[in-house]
Design an enzyme around this catalytic site. Structure first.
Site, PDB file in Angstrom:
ATOM      1  N   HIS A 204      11.302  -6.867  -9.953  1.00  0.00           N
ATOM      2  CA  HIS A 204      12.033  -6.495  -8.737  1.00  0.00           C
ATOM      3  C   HIS A 204      11.547  -7.317  -7.547  1.00  0.00           C
ATOM      4  O   HIS A 204      10.446  -7.872  -7.566  1.00  0.00           O
ATOM      5  CB  HIS A 204      11.864  -5.005  -8.419  1.00  0.00           C
TER       6      HIS A 204
ATOM      7  N   ASP B 269      11.025  -6.367  -3.531  1.00  0.00           N
ATOM      8  CA  ASP B 269      10.902  -5.089  -2.829  1.00  0.00           C
ATOM      9  C   ASP B 269      12.117  -4.782  -1.945  1.00  0.00           C
ATOM     10  O   ASP B 269      12.533  -5.607  -1.121  1.00  0.00           O
ATOM     11  CB  ASP B 269       9.635  -5.072  -1.948  1.00  0.00           C
TER      12      ASP B 269
ATOM     13  N   HIS C 108       8.483  -9.580  -8.584  1.00  0.00           N
ATOM     14  CA  HIS C 108       7.203  -9.243  -9.208  1.00  0.00           C
ATOM     15  C   HIS C 108       7.351  -8.084 -10.172  1.00  0.00           C
ATOM     16  O   HIS C 108       8.371  -7.385 -10.174  1.00  0.00           O
ATOM     17  CB  HIS C 108       6.115  -8.981  -8.164  1.00  0.00           C
TER      18      HIS C 108
ATOM     19  N   ARG D 150      -0.351  -0.679  -0.123  1.00  0.00           N
ATOM     20  CA  ARG D 150       0.612  -1.731   0.237  1.00  0.00           C
ATOM     21  C   ARG D 150       1.163  -1.539   1.636  1.00  0.00           C
ATOM     22  O   ARG D 150       1.594  -0.436   1.990  1.00  0.00           O
ATOM     23  CB  ARG D 150       1.770  -1.751  -0.763  1.00  0.00           C
TER      24      ARG D 150
HETATM   25  C1  SIN Z   1       4.715  -3.199  -6.233  1.00  0.00           C
HETATM   26  O1  SIN Z   1       4.553  -3.366  -5.031  1.00  0.00           O
HETATM   27  O2  SIN Z   1       5.798  -3.308  -6.769  1.00  0.00           O
HETATM   28  C2  SIN Z   1       3.507  -2.851  -7.089  1.00  0.00           C
HETATM   29  C3  SIN Z   1       2.642  -4.022  -7.305  1.00  0.00           C
HETATM   30  C4  SIN Z   1       1.387  -3.666  -8.041  1.00  0.00           C
HETATM   31  O3  SIN Z   1       0.989  -2.502  -8.057  1.00  0.00           O
HETATM   32  O4  SIN Z   1       0.778  -4.579  -8.596  1.00  0.00           O
END
Ligand code: SIN
Length: 276
Positions: free
Chosen positions: A96, A98, A252, A267
Site C-alpha cells: 500500500h 499510505d 510498502h 508513525r
Molecule cells: C505502515 O506504516 O504501513 C507500517 C509499516 C511498518 O510497521 O513497518
C-alpha cells in the site's frame, strides 16, 4: 551529514544528524532532497521523545491524524503501530501507499522503531518511479489519461481487515471508509517532476468509467510489475531506527513473520498535495 545508498534501486542511510537537536535550513533541505532522491531514508541510533518525533515531522509540513486508527495516548499525531506476542494480524501487512483514499494523500511517513522482534518484522519498499519507467511505451500511453478510484473500504469498513474487535468500525468511521476519491493512475512527482505509477492493492478499487471486473486484470498486472524484486528494498529494522519514506513515489509492505514476539513502531505522517 553522510548519505550511504542501501541498494541500487532505492534507500539510503543518513548518519551525522542528531534528530533531537535543532537543524539549520541547509540540513533540512538536504534531508528533503535525499528523501526525493532515494524514496526511503533511515537515521540509525536515534533517541527521540514523542515530542521530538512530532517536531521532526512538522518540519516537512502539517501532520496527519489517522482517520481510522488509534493514536498514542496524548499524542494524536503519532500512530501507535503495536503487535503483541499473542496477536496474529499486523498493521500494514499488504502492499500500500499510505492513505491514498484521501484527496490529498501524505507526502511521507516517519517510523520510529521502538521495539523490534529478534528476527522478522522487516518492511518492503517499492520504487514506483522505476516501475513506471520500466513499462512499455504502449502501456505508458494507455495509462497516461486514466484515473483510479481509491477508498478505505477494503481495509477499514465493516468486514475490512482492521474492523475487528480491537478496531471496531464506528458509524462515523464506517461512512468515511466508504467514501471514494479519484487520483491519476500516472502521477507526476511534485518535486522531481518524474512520472510514477500511483495505484496500490489496498486502497485502489478500480479505474474510473470501468467496472471492477474490467479493471482487475490491468491493476493486477501493475501490482505484480511494480513489486518485482528489482524495484524493492527490504529494510531490516534495528531498534532506534528513524526512517522516512516518500509516500508519493513508493509503496510498502510490513511483513508479518514474527509470531510470538512484540513489535512497536511509532508513525508520524506528513500531509501532502493533491496528485496531478
Ligand atoms: C505502515 O506504516 O504501513 C507500517 C509499516 C511498518 O510497521 O513497518
Amino acid at each position: 551529514m553522510e548519505i550511504t545508498p542501501l541498494c541500487s534501486m532505492m534507500g539510503a542511510r543518513i548518519e551525522g544528524v542528531d534528530l533531537t537537536a535543532a537543524r539549520d535550513n541547509a540540513t533540512t533541505d538536504a534531508i528533503q532532497q535525499a528523501l526525493v532522491d532515494y524514496g526511503f531514508i533511515v537515521f540509525p541510533d536515534q533517541h527521540i521523545t514523542p515530542e521530538e518525533h512530532i517536531a521532526f515531522g512538522a518540519q516537512f509540513g502539517p501532520l496527519n491524524v489517522h482517520p481510522h486508527m488509534e493514536s498514542l495516548e496524548g499524542h494524536p499525531e503519532i500512530l501507535n503501530i503495536k503487535k503483541e506476542p499473542e496477536e496474529t494480524a499486523n498493521f500494514g501487512g499488504g502492499w500500500h501507499t499510505d492513505l491514498t483514499f484521501l484527496e490529498e494523500p501524505p507526502l511521507g511517513s516517519i517510523l520510529y522503531a521502538r521495539e523490534v522482534p529478534p528476527l522478522g518484522g522487516d518492511t518492503l519498499y517499492a520504487n514506483m518511479i522505476a516501475a513506471y519507467d520500466a513499462l512499455s511505451e504502449g502501456m505508458k500511453e494507455m495509462l497516461e489519461c486514466m484515473v483510479a478510484i481509491h477508498s478505505a473500504s477494503r481495509i477499514y469498513a465493516q468486514g475490512g481487515v482492521y474492523a475487528n474487535d480491537k478496531h471496531p468500525a464506528k458509524n462515523k468511521e464506517e461512512q468515511a471508509a466508504l467514501a471514494t476519491c479519484e487520483h491519476p493512475v500516472v502521477r507526476t512527482h511534485p518535486v522531481s517532476g518524474r512520472k510514477l505509477l500511483f495505484v496500490n492493492p489496498s486502497f485502489t478499487l478500480r479505474f474510473k468509467n470501468m467496472r471492477k471486473s474490467e479493471s482487475r486484470p490491468i491493476l493486477q498486472y501493475l501490482y505484480n510489475h511494480s513489486t518485482t524484486a528489482e524495484f524493492v528494498y527490504r529494510h531490516q529494522w534495528t531498534v532506534n531506527d528513524v526512517a522516512m519514506w516518500d509516500n508519493r513515489s513508493t509503496q510498502h509492505y510490513a511483513l508479518n513473520d514474527y509470531q510470538g514476539h512484540r513489535r512497536v513502531m511509532h508513525r508520524v505522517t506528513v500531509d501532502g498535495d493533491r496528485p496531478f
